[in-house]
Design a protein around this motif. Sequence first.
Motif, PDB file in Angstrom:
ATOM      1  N   PRO A 234     -21.818 -62.134  -4.308  1.00  0.00           N
ATOM      2  CA  PRO A 234     -22.775 -63.064  -3.587  1.00  0.00           C
ATOM      3  C   PRO A 234     -22.505 -64.208  -4.291  1.00  0.00           C
ATOM      4  N   GLY A 235     -22.533 -65.276  -3.541  1.00  0.00           N
ATOM      5  CA  GLY A 235     -22.697 -66.514  -4.130  1.00  0.00           C
ATOM      6  C   GLY A 235     -21.480 -67.407  -4.180  1.00  0.00           C
ATOM      7  N   THR A 236     -20.142 -65.986  -4.591  1.00  0.00           N
ATOM      8  CA  THR A 236     -18.835 -67.293  -4.416  1.00  0.00           C
ATOM      9  C   THR A 236     -18.169 -67.812  -3.206  1.00  0.00           C
ATOM     10  N   ASP A 237     -18.737 -67.496  -2.122  1.00  0.00           N
ATOM     11  CA  ASP A 237     -18.060 -67.888  -0.964  1.00  0.00           C
ATOM     12  C   ASP A 237     -16.812 -69.494  -1.044  1.00  0.00           C
ATOM     13  N   ALA A 238     -16.797 -69.633  -1.410  1.00  0.00           N
ATOM     14  CA  ALA A 238     -16.818 -71.376  -2.082  1.00  0.00           C
ATOM     15  C   ALA A 238     -15.293 -71.202  -2.650  1.00  0.00           C
ATOM     16  N   ALA A 239     -15.483 -70.459  -3.957  1.00  0.00           N
ATOM     17  CA  ALA A 239     -14.680 -69.996  -4.542  1.00  0.00           C
ATOM     18  C   ALA A 239     -13.570 -69.171  -4.544  1.00  0.00           C
ATOM     19  N   LEU A 240     -13.475 -68.620  -3.063  1.00  0.00           N
ATOM     20  CA  LEU A 240     -13.133 -68.192  -2.467  1.00  0.00           C
ATOM     21  C   LEU A 240     -11.889 -68.982  -1.085  1.00  0.00           C
ATOM     22  N   ALA A 241     -12.674 -69.603  -0.433  1.00  0.00           N
ATOM     23  CA  ALA A 241     -12.575 -70.675   0.297  1.00  0.00           C
ATOM     24  C   ALA A 241     -11.440 -71.824  -0.862  1.00  0.00           C
ATOM     25  N   LEU A 242     -11.672 -72.436  -1.477  1.00  0.00           N
ATOM     26  CA  LEU A 242     -10.698 -73.040  -2.693  1.00  0.00           C
ATOM     27  C   LEU A 242      -9.973 -72.240  -2.806  1.00  0.00           C
ATOM     28  N   ALA A 243      -9.920 -71.337  -3.296  1.00  0.00           N
ATOM     29  CA  ALA A 243      -8.336 -69.950  -4.147  1.00  0.00           C
ATOM     30  C   ALA A 243      -7.303 -70.126  -2.510  1.00  0.00           C
ATOM     31  N   LEU A 244      -7.767 -69.635  -0.410  1.00  0.00           N
ATOM     32  CA  LEU A 244      -7.619 -70.453   0.404  1.00  0.00           C
ATOM     33  C   LEU A 244      -6.215 -71.571   0.173  1.00  0.00           C
ATOM     34  N   MET A 245      -7.445 -72.378   0.193  1.00  0.00           N
ATOM     35  CA  MET A 245      -6.599 -74.195   0.636  1.00  0.00           C
ATOM     36  C   MET A 245      -5.357 -73.995  -1.042  1.00  0.00           C
ATOM     37  N   HIS A 246      -5.696 -72.846  -2.277  1.00  0.00           N
ATOM     38  CA  HIS A 246      -4.905 -73.737  -3.173  1.00  0.00           C
ATOM     39  C   HIS A 246      -3.612 -72.752  -2.917  1.00  0.00           C
ATOM     40  N   GLU A 247      -3.794 -71.607  -2.014  1.00  0.00           N
ATOM     41  CA  GLU A 247      -2.122 -71.418  -1.556  1.00  0.00           C
ATOM     42  C   GLU A 247      -1.750 -71.705  -0.473  1.00  0.00           C
ATOM     43  N   LEU A 248      -2.376 -72.368   0.817  1.00  0.00           N
ATOM     44  CA  LEU A 248      -1.546 -73.063   1.441  1.00  0.00           C
ATOM     45  C   LEU A 248      -0.964 -73.937   1.200  1.00  0.00           C
ATOM     46  N   ILE A 249      -2.203 -74.935   0.172  1.00  0.00           N
ATOM     47  CA  ILE A 249      -0.801 -76.027  -0.521  1.00  0.00           C
ATOM     48  C   ILE A 249       1.114 -75.292  -1.623  1.00  0.00           C
ATOM     49  N   VAL A 250       0.245 -74.747  -1.747  1.00  0.00           N
ATOM     50  CA  VAL A 250       1.755 -74.215  -3.109  1.00  0.00           C
ATOM     51  C   VAL A 250       2.519 -73.389  -1.632  1.00  0.00           C
ATOM     52  N   HIS A 251       2.639 -72.939  -0.731  1.00  0.00           N
ATOM     53  CA  HIS A 251       3.425 -72.739   0.163  1.00  0.00           C
ATOM     54  C   HIS A 251       3.849 -73.365   1.407  1.00  0.00           C
ATOM     55  N   ASP A 252       2.662 -74.659   1.250  1.00  0.00           N
ATOM     56  CA  ASP A 252       3.632 -75.178   2.370  1.00  0.00           C
ATOM     57  C   ASP A 252       2.329 -75.160   3.800  1.00  0.00           C
TER      58      ASP A 252
END
Length: 694
Positions: A234-252
Amino acid sequence: MTDFNAEPLQADTHAQGHLTQVRGACPHDCPDTCALITTVDKGRAIKVQGNPAHKATDGVLCTKVSRYAERTYHPDRLLTPLKRSGPKGSGQFEPVSWDDALDGIAYRLQAIASQNPEAVVPYSYAGTMGHVQGEGMAARFFHRLGASLLDRTICASAGAEALTQTLGNKVGMKVEFFAESQLILIWGSNSVGSNLHFWRLAQEAKRQGAKLVCIDPRKTETADKCQVHLALRPGTDAALALALMHELIVHDWLDHDYIAQHTSGWAALRERALQWPPERAAQVCGLPVAQITDLARDWGTTQPASIRLNYGMQRVRGGGNAVRAIACLPALTGAWRHRAGGLLLSSSGHFPVRRAALQRPDLLGARQPRTINMSTIGDDLLRPASPVFGPTLQALVVYNSNPVAVAPESGKVVQGFAREDLFTVVLEHFQTDTADYADYILPATTQLEHWDIHTSYSHTDILLNQPAIAPVGQARTNTDIFRALAARMGFNEPCFADDDLTLCRTAIGNEADFAQLLEHGFVSLPVPDAPFAQGGFPTASGRCEFFSTRLAAMGQDGLPDHVANYEVPIATDRYPLAMISPPARNFLNSTFVNVTSLRAVEVEPLLEIHADDALARGIASGDVVKVFNDRGEYHCKAKVSDRARPGVVHGLGIWWRKFGLNGTNVNQLTSQHLTDMGRAPVFYDCAVQVARAG
Ligand code: SF4
C-alpha cells in the motif's frame, strides 16, 4: 400491464390498480450511476431494475441496488421525527410531530447562530450523489445562515486535485471505449465489486484478446480474473509508475511527437524518472523486478492501451503524487491518440453543473466563514475555541452521511458526538451509528420518493430521477426539510420557495434538454470520442502538465514523486502490519449494512490475513482477533487467505459499529493524517498489530 411513466407523478398515479414503471437514477457513491426502472404496484415499489435503454447501465444493476425495494420498506426505516429521550448516544428517542421537531431545531440553531453562526456546521457527503437532495436547498440554507463551510474531502479529493494539476480537470477517456482496448491496467480498483459496468467492458475487451492487469495490494475478485496481478505494498503506486517511466525512457517506448506537442515539463520528469530503475521500485513496492519490466514493455508496446484508475490507491499520504505519476503515463506513449487509450479516474469534470445557481454562495454576502475539514471532524469536535480555529463546534446538522462509522479515528469522533453540549440533527433513513448521537432524527425520503439530477464519475450522461412512490411514513425530502427550517428562521429570499423540479432545472440550466430527460431519463453529453487525441487538455497551458507550476508556487514538488506512507510498518515494530480497509462486496461505504439479506451474505466483520502472518500469531480462520494500534482496538473474525500478501491485512468495511463484535469498526484504527494534496484522509496508510482476542 406495464407502461413507462414519462410525466411528473401525481399522488393519485400511485393508487391506480395497474403496474407503472418509473425512470430514475442510482443515488449511490459508485462510478456507474445506473439508470433505474422502478416497477410500482398500487403505490408500492415492487422491483428496481436497470434501464436497458441506457447504454452504460445495459439493464444490469449490482446486487446491492437490486435490493432497493427491500431497503425502502425495511422494518427499521425511520417513519417519524424523533427526539432524544435518553443520554447522548444511548439511542433512546421518542416520536414527535414535524412541527415540534422543526420548531425545536430552528430555536436551537437560531440561538447558537445569534452568538456566532460559524458554530453551526453542516456535515454531508455522498449518501446521495444527487445534486438536489445533496447540496441543493441545504447549501442555500447554510450559506444564508453564515454557518461554517465544509471541506468535503473524505473520499476523492486527493485524486481529484492531482488529476486537476495534471490534466486540468476531472476528465479522461470515455468509459465505453475500454471495450476496444488491447491492454487495460486496472489500478487500485476492485471493479467486479465497485465498478461493475466498467468490468463488463473490460471483460468484453478480454474476449477480444486484451490483456488485463490488476494493480492492487489485495488479490481481489478482479485480480482473480485478470491475466496479471501486481500485489504492491500500500502507498507505493508512484514508485511503480516512475519505474515504468524509467523503462519507457531507456527502451525509447515514447511518443516523442505527442510529448513535444501536448505536454509540458518533460525534461524535468525525465530526470526524475531516471532516478527510479525497476530494481529500486521493486524494493519499495515489494514486487519482483520482472513484473515491473514486463508491465513497462506491455505499456510501451501495446496500442490502444488504457488505465482505469480508482480512488483506493489515493487514500495514503502520497495519494496525490501517485495519481499525478500515473496520469502522466498515457501522454508518454501517446495513448490518448486512440479513443480506447488514455486514462479514466473520473469523468465528473465533463459535466457543466451550475453549482453556484443551485447552492447560492452569494447568500453569504460579505461573510467569509471558516472551513471545517470533514476528515478531521474527530479532532475538530474536541477543539476549544481559539482565534485561529474560531468558535467551538456547537451544532452539527448531518445529512447524507454517517460520520460516526465512516470518519477516521472514530474513537475521537464518538467522543466528540457524545458531548452533551453539542446540538446534533441527523436526516436519515435508518438509525445509524451517527443517528444514535442525535438530539433530533428527521426521517428522509429515499431515491424512490423524490426528484433529483445525477451526473456520473464514469460515464458522461446526465440522469433525472423521478419519484416512483409517495414518501414512506412521514419521511420528507432533504430539500423540504431545509425549506421548512428556512421559513422558521425567517429566511424569506425567493430562492427558498423553489420546488424540486425547479432545482433540477437550475442544476443543469440549458446544458441538457429537460424534456428529453423527462421522456427518456437520461441525456448524453457531447464529449468527443478521443477527447485528447490532439492535446487540448483543460489546463492553463492546454498541455498535460508533468510539471505543475501551480504546485510549485504552493511550495510543493512540481513533479510527481513517491511519498512514503506516514505509517510504514517494519517487522520489528509494535505495529508491524499495514492495514487497508476496502469495502466488503455487499456494502457501499456504510450503506446497506443494515439490509438483512446483504448482511447475511457478509455474515460478520472480517480481517483477511496471510497464512504466514496468521501462523506467526497462532491465528486460524474463524478466530476472533483484536486488531489494534495506539488509536484503538477492533475485534473481528480472522480469515486466513491468499487475498492478503504477507505484511498486509484487510479490514473489510464499513460495518456499522453497532453490528461490530466489540462495538467498533475499522475506523477505530485509522488516523486523521491528511494526504499530500486535497486534504483527504489516509484510510489505507495505517499500521496495526493483530492478536487472538481473549
Ligand atoms: S451502486 Fe453502482 S452498480 Fe449498483 S446500481 Fe448503483 S450505480 Fe449501478
